[in-house]
Design a protein around this motif. Structure first.
Motif, PDB file in Angstrom:
ATOM      1  N   ARG A 182       0.820  -1.219   0.000  1.00 17.60           N
ATOM      2  CA  ARG A 182       0.000   0.000   0.000  1.00 17.60           C
ATOM      3  C   ARG A 182       0.850   1.263   0.000  1.00 17.60           C
ATOM      4  O   ARG A 182       0.534   2.242  -0.690  1.00 17.60           O
ATOM      5  CB  ARG A 182      -0.941  -0.013   1.209  1.00 17.60           C
ATOM      6  CG  ARG A 182      -1.922   1.165   1.230  1.00 17.60           C
ATOM      7  CD  ARG A 182      -2.823   1.113   2.456  1.00 17.60           C
ATOM      8  NE  ARG A 182      -3.702   2.266   2.491  1.00 17.60           N
ATOM      9  CZ  ARG A 182      -4.870   2.367   1.872  1.00 17.60           C
ATOM     10  NH1 ARG A 182      -5.292   1.351   1.154  1.00 17.60           N
ATOM     11  NH2 ARG A 182      -5.600   3.462   1.974  1.00 17.60           N
ATOM     12  N   SER A 183       1.917   1.272   0.777  1.00 21.35           N
ATOM     13  CA  SER A 183       2.764   2.473   0.855  1.00 21.35           C
ATOM     14  C   SER A 183       3.402   2.786  -0.499  1.00 21.35           C
ATOM     15  O   SER A 183       3.479   3.950  -0.919  1.00 21.35           O
ATOM     16  CB  SER A 183       3.846   2.288   1.919  1.00 21.35           C
ATOM     17  OG  SER A 183       4.673   1.175   1.602  1.00 21.35           O
ATOM     18  N   ALA A 184       3.861   1.742  -1.201  1.00 24.13           N
ATOM     19  CA  ALA A 184       4.448   1.957  -2.533  1.00 24.13           C
ATOM     20  C   ALA A 184       3.378   2.431  -3.516  1.00 24.13           C
ATOM     21  O   ALA A 184       3.654   3.250  -4.397  1.00 24.13           O
ATOM     22  CB  ALA A 184       5.098   0.669  -3.029  1.00 24.13           C
ATOM     23  N   ALA A 185       2.141   1.916  -3.365  1.00 24.73           N
ATOM     24  CA  ALA A 185       1.050   2.349  -4.244  1.00 24.73           C
ATOM     25  C   ALA A 185       0.749   3.825  -4.023  1.00 24.73           C
ATOM     26  O   ALA A 185       0.516   4.576  -4.989  1.00 24.73           O
ATOM     27  CB  ALA A 185      -0.188   1.500  -3.991  1.00 24.73           C
ATOM     28  N   ILE A 186       0.752   4.263  -2.772  1.00 24.65           N
ATOM     29  CA  ILE A 186       0.517   5.677  -2.476  1.00 24.65           C
ATOM     30  C   ILE A 186       1.643   6.533  -3.065  1.00 24.65           C
ATOM     31  O   ILE A 186       1.402   7.591  -3.669  1.00 24.65           O
ATOM     32  CB  ILE A 186       0.419   5.897  -0.954  1.00 24.65           C
ATOM     33  CG1 ILE A 186      -0.842   5.215  -0.408  1.00 24.65           C
ATOM     34  CG2 ILE A 186       0.410   7.392  -0.623  1.00 24.65           C
ATOM     35  CD1 ILE A 186      -0.967   5.278   1.098  1.00 24.65           C
ATOM     36  N   ALA A 187       2.887   6.057  -2.921  1.00 22.45           N
ATOM     37  CA  ALA A 187       4.025   6.802  -3.467  1.00 22.45           C
ATOM     38  C   ALA A 187       3.914   6.910  -4.992  1.00 22.45           C
ATOM     39  O   ALA A 187       4.230   7.953  -5.577  1.00 22.45           O
ATOM     40  CB  ALA A 187       5.326   6.113  -3.078  1.00 22.45           C
ATOM     41  N   SER A 188       3.448   5.849  -5.625  1.00 19.15           N
ATOM     42  CA  SER A 188       3.279   5.877  -7.077  1.00 19.15           C
ATOM     43  C   SER A 188       2.193   6.866  -7.481  1.00 19.15           C
ATOM     44  O   SER A 188       2.368   7.640  -8.435  1.00 19.15           O
ATOM     45  CB  SER A 188       2.928   4.472  -7.579  1.00 19.15           C
ATOM     46  OG  SER A 188       2.693   4.477  -8.970  1.00 19.15           O
ATOM     47  N   LEU A 189       1.075   6.859  -6.765  1.00 22.30           N
ATOM     48  CA  LEU A 189       0.002   7.803  -7.055  1.00 22.30           C
ATOM     49  C   LEU A 189       0.487   9.248  -6.896  1.00 22.30           C
ATOM     50  O   LEU A 189       0.193  10.121  -7.719  1.00 22.30           O
ATOM     51  CB  LEU A 189      -1.184   7.563  -6.125  1.00 22.30           C
ATOM     52  CG  LEU A 189      -2.188   6.479  -6.543  1.00 22.30           C
ATOM     53  CD1 LEU A 189      -3.200   6.247  -5.430  1.00 22.30           C
ATOM     54  CD2 LEU A 189      -2.891   6.874  -7.830  1.00 22.30           C
ATOM     55  N   GLU A 190       1.251   9.494  -5.855  1.00 22.00           N
ATOM     56  CA  GLU A 190       1.749  10.847  -5.631  1.00 22.00           C
ATOM     57  C   GLU A 190       2.763  11.254  -6.691  1.00 22.00           C
ATOM     58  O   GLU A 190       2.853  12.425  -7.073  1.00 22.00           O
ATOM     59  CB  GLU A 190       2.378  10.931  -4.232  1.00 22.00           C
ATOM     60  CG  GLU A 190       1.342  10.806  -3.109  1.00 22.00           C
ATOM     61  CD  GLU A 190       1.974  10.805  -1.727  1.00 22.00           C
ATOM     62  OE1 GLU A 190       3.237  10.703  -1.655  1.00 22.00           O
ATOM     63  OE2 GLU A 190       1.236  10.898  -0.729  1.00 22.00           O
ATOM     64  N   TYR A 191       3.512  10.270  -7.201  1.00 23.89           N
ATOM     65  CA  TYR A 191       4.473  10.558  -8.271  1.00 23.89           C
ATOM     66  C   TYR A 191       3.759  10.999  -9.540  1.00 23.89           C
ATOM     67  O   TYR A 191       4.165  11.948 -10.210  1.00 23.89           O
ATOM     68  CB  TYR A 191       5.330   9.316  -8.538  1.00 23.89           C
ATOM     69  CG  TYR A 191       6.275   9.451  -9.715  1.00 23.89           C
ATOM     70  CD1 TYR A 191       7.513  10.079  -9.569  1.00 23.89           C
ATOM     71  CD2 TYR A 191       5.927   8.940 -10.961  1.00 23.89           C
ATOM     72  CE1 TYR A 191       8.374  10.195 -10.647  1.00 23.89           C
ATOM     73  CE2 TYR A 191       6.786   9.050 -12.042  1.00 23.89           C
ATOM     74  CZ  TYR A 191       8.006   9.678 -11.879  1.00 23.89           C
ATOM     75  OH  TYR A 191       8.856   9.804 -12.953  1.00 23.89           O
ATOM     76  N   TYR A 192       2.672  10.281  -9.880  1.00 23.01           N
ATOM     77  CA  TYR A 192       1.976  10.558 -11.140  1.00 23.01           C
ATOM     78  C   TYR A 192       0.950  11.686 -11.019  1.00 23.01           C
ATOM     79  O   TYR A 192       0.724  12.424 -11.972  1.00 23.01           O
ATOM     80  CB  TYR A 192       1.283   9.292 -11.651  1.00 23.01           C
ATOM     81  CG  TYR A 192       2.239   8.255 -12.181  1.00 23.01           C
ATOM     82  CD1 TYR A 192       2.966   8.490 -13.336  1.00 23.01           C
ATOM     83  CD2 TYR A 192       2.425   7.044 -11.533  1.00 23.01           C
ATOM     84  CE1 TYR A 192       3.853   7.551 -13.833  1.00 23.01           C
ATOM     85  CE2 TYR A 192       3.303   6.088 -12.026  1.00 23.01           C
ATOM     86  CZ  TYR A 192       4.016   6.344 -13.173  1.00 23.01           C
ATOM     87  OH  TYR A 192       4.897   5.404 -13.668  1.00 23.01           O
ATOM     88  N   ARG A 193       0.310  11.809  -9.848  1.00 21.56           N
ATOM     89  CA  ARG A 193      -0.802  12.755  -9.723  1.00 21.56           C
ATOM     90  C   ARG A 193      -0.553  13.884  -8.723  1.00 21.56           C
ATOM     91  O   ARG A 193      -1.347  14.816  -8.645  1.00 21.56           O
ATOM     92  CB  ARG A 193      -2.064  12.013  -9.288  1.00 21.56           C
ATOM     93  CG  ARG A 193      -2.524  10.963 -10.286  1.00 21.56           C
ATOM     94  CD  ARG A 193      -3.838  10.370  -9.848  1.00 21.56           C
ATOM     95  NE  ARG A 193      -4.336   9.378 -10.791  1.00 21.56           N
ATOM     96  CZ  ARG A 193      -5.511   8.747 -10.655  1.00 21.56           C
ATOM     97  NH1 ARG A 193      -6.281   9.025  -9.630  1.00 21.56           N
ATOM     98  NH2 ARG A 193      -5.891   7.863 -11.553  1.00 21.56           N
ATOM     99  N   GLY A 194       0.532  13.751  -7.963  1.00 22.06           N
ATOM    100  CA  GLY A 194       0.756  14.733  -6.920  1.00 22.06           C
ATOM    101  C   GLY A 194       0.021  14.343  -5.648  1.00 22.06           C
ATOM    102  O   GLY A 194      -0.733  13.373  -5.615  1.00 22.06           O
ATOM    103  N   VAL A 195       0.233  15.089  -4.590  1.00 27.68           N
ATOM    104  CA  VAL A 195      -0.407  14.805  -3.307  1.00 27.68           C
ATOM    105  C   VAL A 195      -1.786  15.454  -3.301  1.00 27.68           C
ATOM    106  O   VAL A 195      -1.916  16.675  -3.191  1.00 27.68           O
ATOM    107  CB  VAL A 195       0.439  15.332  -2.129  1.00 27.68           C
ATOM    108  CG1 VAL A 195      -0.243  15.028  -0.793  1.00 27.68           C
ATOM    109  CG2 VAL A 195       1.838  14.730  -2.170  1.00 27.68           C
ATOM    110  N   THR A 196      -2.836  14.635  -3.445  1.00 21.69           N
ATOM    111  CA  THR A 196      -4.212  15.138  -3.468  1.00 21.69           C
ATOM    112  C   THR A 196      -5.099  14.243  -2.617  1.00 21.69           C
ATOM    113  O   THR A 196      -4.764  13.095  -2.323  1.00 21.69           O
ATOM    114  CB  THR A 196      -4.779  15.170  -4.906  1.00 21.69           C
ATOM    115  OG1 THR A 196      -4.937  13.831  -5.376  1.00 21.69           O
ATOM    116  CG2 THR A 196      -3.843  15.930  -5.849  1.00 21.69           C
TER     117      THR A 196
END
Length: 344
Positions: A64-78
């Motif tokens: 889950r933590s890596a998935a969150i990091a990936s989302l933040e990489y592609y979409r930013g922190v939202t």
């Protein structure tokens, strides 16, 4: 976003055909090779720092933590990232709720059979995954004629036109296809995938029929030959505006993450085989049989696939993958007439 990859592919073909004209670099293979190598090197450099996809990280690796990091990489922190993770978890729970689903990573080697073939066996043994494979293969089969037309359009047109006009007509054909793909970016989310595939598939087949008719009518009235160029332009436009791009990404909207890569590989493998076969037999058949060879090679298979898709392809636009997969499971799973699907 998936549509953009096909737009770039169409653009690369259009540029290749343009540069390959005799008036430019058609007789200079080293220059043509250099033109193709430079963008490829740039693409590799761009891909190197990219993260793995959030769905793969959460569903396949349960990280889950890596998935969150990936989302933040592609979409930013939202704030939407958490909602996205919940949707991915629904897809994960859907597979966990199907008692017949086996984790691809958990497949064991049986009697020295490679893991990949175990995955293929699993896909073909599960009705909803098997149907997704058939739907993806049928969609790509409709557009398989595009490769043949791109490869041989200049040779085909030279039966009716000079080499110079044939090359220019082929370039116009590709530019019209690319222009249509740009327009397609505006319409892809306004109409359903199923509507576009079936409707544009019919139009695409009709353009092939127009080419055949125009060629046959040349003996009646020579100006009918220009109908071949009109037919090619229409063929390219119906492909570029949505049919071609959708064909290459529709499978990903039909299959859950755990099986997505194997099903897409199977679909693309089948499509590659069909492209290989048609690329070798189309021109010889055309030389021996004539333009009527297009009917059994391209027209009839496309019509059969359109009928199949009209009857079985679910709508995927605006729906999460787990919703589409649930529909396929309800339609095609036949484990005692009951589906073990956990709904959230």
């Amino acid at each position: 976003t998936s549509f953009l990859s096909e737009v770039a592919f169409i653009l690369s073909i259009a540029l290749g055909i343009g540069f390959g004209m005799d008036a430019l670099f058609g007789k200079n293979l080293p220059v043509l090779t250099a033109i193709s190598i430079l963008p490829a090197i740039l693409a590799i450099l761009i891909v190197l720092p990219l993260h793995e996809t959030p769905k793969f990280l959460l569903i396949n690796r349960n990280d889950r933590s890596a998935a969150i990091a990936s989302l933040e990489y592609y979409r930013g922190v939202t704030a939407e990232n958490e909602d996205t993770l919940k949707e991915i978890e629904m897809e994960k729970a859907l597979e966990a709720g199907d008692e017949h689903t086996v984790s691809f990573e958990s497949l064991k080697l049986e009697k020295n059979i490679p893991k990949i073939w175990q995955g293929v066996k699993e896909v073909l043994s599960m009705p909803y995954l098997r149907m997704a494979f058939f739907l993806g293969a049928a969609t790509l089969q409709i557009v398989v004629g595009m490769k043949c037309v791109v490869y041989f359009s200049t040779d085909l047109l030279e039966d009716s036109f000079s080499p110079q006009i044939s090359q220019i007509a082929t370039f116009v054909f590709m530019i019209s296809e690319f222009s249509a793909s740009l327009f397609g970016l505006l319409v892809i989310e306004r109409f359903g995938r199923r509507t576009l595939v079936v409707g544009l598939g019919i139009a695409n087949v009709m353009s092939l029929c127009l080419y055949i008719a125009s060629h046959l009518l040349i003996t009646v009235w020579n100006p009918f030959r220009w109908g071949q160029i009109v037919a090619l332009v229409l063929f390219g436009m119906t492909y570029g505006v949505a049919l071609g791009p959708i064909a290459y990404f529709i499978t990903s909207e039909l299959v859950p993450q755990r099986h997505r890569s194997i099903v897409q590989s199977m679909v693309l493998g089948f499509n590659t085989l069909m492209n290989f076969m048609l690329s070798f037999i189309t021109l010889p058949c055309y030389k021996y049989i004539g333009v009527l060879s297009f009917i059994p090679l391209l027209v009839i298979p496309a019509i059969l696939c359109i009928i199949f898709l009209h009857n079985f392809l679910p709508e995927t636009r605006g729906r999460e993958v787990h919703e589409v997969v649930e529909e396929l499971m309800e339609r095609h799973n036949n484990y005692g007439g009951k589906n073990k699907v956990r709904r959230i």
